[in-house]
Design a protein around this motif. Sequence first.
Motif: not given
Length: 373
Positions: A3, A5, A14, A45, A47-48, A51, A54
Amino acid sequence: MLKLNLSSGRAIGQLELPAPLDELKQRVNEIHMEGQVNTAPAVLNADSPVPALNWHLQGIRLDDDILQKLNQLAETIDGMNAAGRYYLSKSLDQEIQQELDDVFRLAAHIKTSSLDCCEVIPGVTSHQELGKWLVEHDRLEDRAPEALRPYLDYRSIGIDYCNEHEGEFLADGYTGIRSGAVEQVMEEQGVLHLTLSTAKGTFPLSFPASDERLEQAKRALDMEDFAQAEITALKSSTPYLTDLIPLDAVTVEDANTLALCLKEMEQEDGELMKFCAVLEVEQPDTFTEAVSIAMDRDDYERVPEDMEEYGKQVLRRTGADDEVIDTIDGYMNFTQLGEDSMAEDGVRQTGFGLVRRLSKPFPPGPEIGQAMM
């Protein structure tokens, strides 16, 4: 799932990857239209399940090419098991923000080799259980006698082992990095990287490459010969080399040969800088010519930028030792000798220092500046 942003000036949106590329492009265009027209959408940023990704993805500005690579990265991560994702997170550089191509190559490599890089112990979910498992399976260097095993501090043993191997307890058990695995991956990442493409997909290759890895690429792309694939990207771990080496008519065989030469150069002080200087002067027209220069690099020599020192070097080539040079010091203009000899030897000035060709002097070039004196 990856994900992202995104921000495009005022607008924030997003993306969820992987997804059909057309849908992703449409969503990015919408964010772009909602934001500032002259500001390309960029990653705020990520999200996966990895970590560490990022930080490495922050600030990347999206175009169609970058979007496709991010989508491929997301597919690669989705295809990993928990151990592979853990290992990828540990393997990403903690101090330098890596480029997207480097992250993708590392992820693709780990996806195919995570079982070799990681130690997975199913069902072990605490330091106590880990310590007991290690003792029962004789995994410790100092094996405890059977009679003493019930009295061992299994928790401390598990903590020490976990710390030593950067281990972590995941949902399905313990995962840790095998000794030397990170160094092995960095070594296997090589000095040259290219991406092969066919109708079957893409495959990243790092060079020097083993015969096994080359065969793996052929199987993955369902081809018998590398001539059937298109090389869609080429990058060197020495960034300026990519600008000096022509990328026309690159072959896998030539890439492997050049990578082996580069590996040898890395072991010799100043050899990479000399190679870059020679490339700047020779300006090869093809990748194959650049490979030939690398293989014939002993025909070139880096030259000291100090004219006086070069004059002394010329005398040493004629057989004068340091004692003779010290004796005539003060009675001879070494600087003038150095300046005259540089012109005669065809010494050329480059962005990587001064260089000359031993077999046949370079043709005259721009005059070496007085700043070199």
